[in-house]
Design a protein around this motif. Structure first.
Motif, PDB file in Angstrom:
ATOM      1  N   ALA A  96       0.897  -1.367  -0.030  1.00 42.15           N
ATOM      2  CA  ALA A  96       0.119   0.034   0.101  1.00 42.15           C
ATOM      3  C   ALA A  96       0.721   1.148  -0.118  1.00 42.15           C
ATOM      4  O   ALA A  96       1.684   1.308   0.853  1.00 42.15           O
ATOM      5  CB  ALA A  96      -1.013   0.039   1.154  1.00 42.15           C
ATOM      6  N   GLU A  97       0.479   2.344  -0.824  1.00 37.66           N
ATOM      7  CA  GLU A  97       1.244   3.520  -0.699  1.00 37.66           C
ATOM      8  C   GLU A  97       0.006   4.604  -0.211  1.00 37.66           C
ATOM      9  O   GLU A  97      -1.101   4.362  -0.756  1.00 37.66           O
ATOM     10  CB  GLU A  97       1.438   3.907  -2.219  1.00 37.66           C
ATOM     11  CG  GLU A  97       2.111   5.431  -2.307  1.00 37.66           C
ATOM     12  CD  GLU A  97       2.271   5.781  -3.792  1.00 37.66           C
ATOM     13  OE1 GLU A  97       1.822   5.139  -4.751  1.00 37.66           O
ATOM     14  OE2 GLU A  97       3.078   6.823  -3.605  1.00 37.66           O
ATOM     15  N   ILE A  98       0.403   5.283   0.920  1.00 37.69           N
ATOM     16  CA  ILE A  98      -0.486   5.766   1.578  1.00 37.69           C
ATOM     17  C   ILE A  98      -0.141   7.325   1.647  1.00 37.69           C
ATOM     18  O   ILE A  98       0.859   7.727   1.858  1.00 37.69           O
ATOM     19  CB  ILE A  98      -0.603   5.344   2.975  1.00 37.69           C
ATOM     20  CG1 ILE A  98      -0.873   3.895   2.977  1.00 37.69           C
ATOM     21  CG2 ILE A  98      -1.730   5.929   3.828  1.00 37.69           C
ATOM     22  CD1 ILE A  98      -0.740   3.072   4.256  1.00 37.69           C
ATOM     23  N   PHE A  99      -1.143   8.129   1.721  1.00 37.81           N
ATOM     24  CA  PHE A  99      -1.180   9.480   1.531  1.00 37.81           C
ATOM     25  C   PHE A  99      -2.051   9.874   2.943  1.00 37.81           C
ATOM     26  O   PHE A  99      -3.137   9.800   2.785  1.00 37.81           O
ATOM     27  CB  PHE A  99      -1.417  10.297   0.457  1.00 37.81           C
ATOM     28  CG  PHE A  99      -0.788   9.795  -0.960  1.00 37.81           C
ATOM     29  CD1 PHE A  99       0.322  10.576  -1.404  1.00 37.81           C
ATOM     30  CD2 PHE A  99      -1.031   8.605  -1.642  1.00 37.81           C
ATOM     31  CE1 PHE A  99       0.909  10.099  -2.282  1.00 37.81           C
ATOM     32  CE2 PHE A  99      -0.649   8.417  -2.618  1.00 37.81           C
ATOM     33  CZ  PHE A  99       0.452   9.008  -3.192  1.00 37.81           C
ATOM     34  N   LEU A 100      -1.293  10.572   3.853  1.00 39.21           N
ATOM     35  CA  LEU A 100      -2.329  10.738   5.242  1.00 39.21           C
ATOM     36  C   LEU A 100      -2.003  12.255   5.402  1.00 39.21           C
ATOM     37  O   LEU A 100      -0.982  12.853   5.925  1.00 39.21           O
ATOM     38  CB  LEU A 100      -1.574  10.043   6.145  1.00 39.21           C
ATOM     39  CG  LEU A 100      -2.436  10.075   7.645  1.00 39.21           C
ATOM     40  CD1 LEU A 100      -2.387   8.425   8.170  1.00 39.21           C
ATOM     41  CD2 LEU A 100      -2.370  10.941   8.502  1.00 39.21           C
ATOM     42  N   LEU A 101      -3.174  13.106   5.565  1.00 39.75           N
ATOM     43  CA  LEU A 101      -3.315  14.351   6.009  1.00 39.75           C
ATOM     44  C   LEU A 101      -3.939  14.465   7.394  1.00 39.75           C
ATOM     45  O   LEU A 101      -4.983  14.426   7.490  1.00 39.75           O
ATOM     46  CB  LEU A 101      -4.067  15.241   4.986  1.00 39.75           C
ATOM     47  CG  LEU A 101      -2.938  15.511   3.444  1.00 39.75           C
ATOM     48  CD1 LEU A 101      -2.799  14.173   2.847  1.00 39.75           C
ATOM     49  CD2 LEU A 101      -3.708  16.652   2.871  1.00 39.75           C
ATOM     50  N   PRO A 102      -3.039  14.575   8.377  1.00 42.53           N
ATOM     51  CA  PRO A 102      -3.564  14.430   9.766  1.00 42.53           C
ATOM     52  C   PRO A 102      -4.344  15.428  10.291  1.00 42.53           C
ATOM     53  O   PRO A 102      -5.180  15.191  11.230  1.00 42.53           O
ATOM     54  CB  PRO A 102      -2.146  14.242  10.623  1.00 42.53           C
ATOM     55  CG  PRO A 102      -1.117  15.184   9.685  1.00 42.53           C
ATOM     56  CD  PRO A 102      -1.654  14.933   8.237  1.00 42.53           C
ATOM     57  N   CYS A 103      -4.260  16.578   9.530  1.00 42.16           N
ATOM     58  CA  CYS A 103      -4.929  17.874  10.191  1.00 42.16           C
ATOM     59  C   CYS A 103      -5.323  18.895   9.426  1.00 42.16           C
ATOM     60  O   CYS A 103      -4.347  19.559   8.976  1.00 42.16           O
ATOM     61  CB  CYS A 103      -4.747  18.441  11.495  1.00 42.16           C
ATOM     62  SG  CYS A 103      -5.725  19.423  12.461  1.00 42.16           S
ATOM     63  N   LEU A 104      -6.432  19.019   8.691  1.00 44.72           N
ATOM     64  CA  LEU A 104      -6.666  19.972   7.791  1.00 44.72           C
ATOM     65  C   LEU A 104      -7.288  21.537   8.229  1.00 44.72           C
ATOM     66  O   LEU A 104      -7.372  22.513   7.645  1.00 44.72           O
ATOM     67  CB  LEU A 104      -7.709  19.661   6.806  1.00 44.72           C
ATOM     68  CG  LEU A 104      -7.132  18.409   5.727  1.00 44.72           C
ATOM     69  CD1 LEU A 104      -8.489  17.743   5.057  1.00 44.72           C
ATOM     70  CD2 LEU A 104      -6.173  18.893   4.852  1.00 44.72           C
ATOM     71  N   ASN A 105      -7.694  21.385   9.562  1.00 38.17           N
ATOM     72  CA  ASN A 105      -7.987  22.868  10.152  1.00 38.17           C
ATOM     73  C   ASN A 105      -7.365  22.792  11.741  1.00 38.17           C
ATOM     74  O   ASN A 105      -8.307  22.790  12.745  1.00 38.17           O
ATOM     75  CB  ASN A 105      -9.582  22.715  10.317  1.00 38.17           C
ATOM     76  CG  ASN A 105     -10.096  23.921  10.833  1.00 38.17           C
ATOM     77  OD1 ASN A 105      -9.307  24.865  10.962  1.00 38.17           O
ATOM     78  ND2 ASN A 105     -11.389  23.763  11.021  1.00 38.17           N
TER      79      ASN A 105
END
Ligand SMILES: [Zn+2]
Length: 259
Positions: A96-105
């Motif tokens: 798995a290739e994973i893109f994780l955005l932990p907090c957008l606000n």
């Protein structure tokens, strides 16, 4: 499992120190060999995009690309905590290739508000983006390859239990039942027939969305139009204890990813 009964008209439960959570998130990503990119910055915060390369690939099929985002609503503390826990657990399929955005606000979390510092609901800002952070997020997204699957981590302060929205216009094998079955033992599921004004069944909402007809797009609609043909918006019930909600979101992602 009992409801806390704290949420009247909005979320009144436990809050988090988002600075500390994001410090831990960056540390966990580093420990497990993820790379970290800053795609937007203010004096107080850096907006992070974390990336994990597949450890091995199977020649006969391309690696699966997963996108996970959290923390677009600052009054939903379980979401960034679940992103952190997923990173710390580090249980991903090898390919798995994973893109994780932990907090957008992140700023929203410092005020315990759904909206950002200017009162904008960022999850309605994806069709004609007005905010610098959404513009930066979209610019980052456009630089990425297409995703096989997206997960947007959320909470709902008035729901009776966990539920999800599924987008799957090409009728690919669904993960919805699998997710609900896995979450049930750790968190109540909202079995209402109508949730947020939409028809629901066993905690699953499959909204018929026509992006062109919607004046405002949430992140998930942008993803569906531009980047991914299947995805899940996961909603933990924020009138229950925080660890239960974190567990619900972590379990949901794992149910779909580690099958
Ligand atoms: Zn939300």
């Amino acid at each position: 499992m009992k409801r806390l009964g704290k949420n009247h008209g909005r979320y009144y439960g436990e809050t988090i120190d988002i600075h500390a959570v994001l410090r831990d998130t960056e540390a966990a990503a580093k420990t497990h060999g993820w790379t970290s990119e800053i795609f937007h910055e203010t004096g107080e915060f850096k907006w992070l995009a974390l990336h994990r390369s597949p450890l091995s690939t199977i020649q006969s099929r391309p690696s699966s690309r997963l996108y996970i985002s959290a923390g677009i609503h600052g009054d939903e503390p379980a979401a960034p905590l679940a992103a952190l826990k997923l990173l710390q657990q580090n249980q991903w399929p090898n390919d798995a290739e994973i893109f994780l955005l932990p907090c957008l606000n992140p700023v929203g979390y410092t005020h315990n508000t759904r909206e950002n510092e200017d009162g904008v609901d960022l999850n309605r800002d994806y069709r004609h983006p007005q905010t610098a952070s959404t513009r930066a997020h979209i610019a980052w997204l456009k630089r990425q390859p297409k995703f096989d699957l997206y997960f947007c981590l959320h909470e709902d302060w008035e729901s009776h239990g966990f539920y999800l929205y599924e987008q799957n216009p090409d009728d690919k094998p669904s993960f919805a039942d699998k997710i609900i079955t896995a979450v049930k033992p750790v968190c109540p599921v909202d079995l209402s027939e109508n949730i947020e004004g939409r028809e629901a069944q066993g905690g699953i909402i499959r909204p018929n969305i026509a992006p062109a007809e919607r004046p405002q797009w949430p992140e998930a609609v942008w993803l569906l139009v531009q980047k991914a043909r299947q995805g899940y918006t996961l909603e933990a019930p924020s009138d229950f204890e925080l660890p239960v909600r974190v567990d619900a979101l972590v379990t949901a992602v794992n149910a779909a990813v580690n099958f």
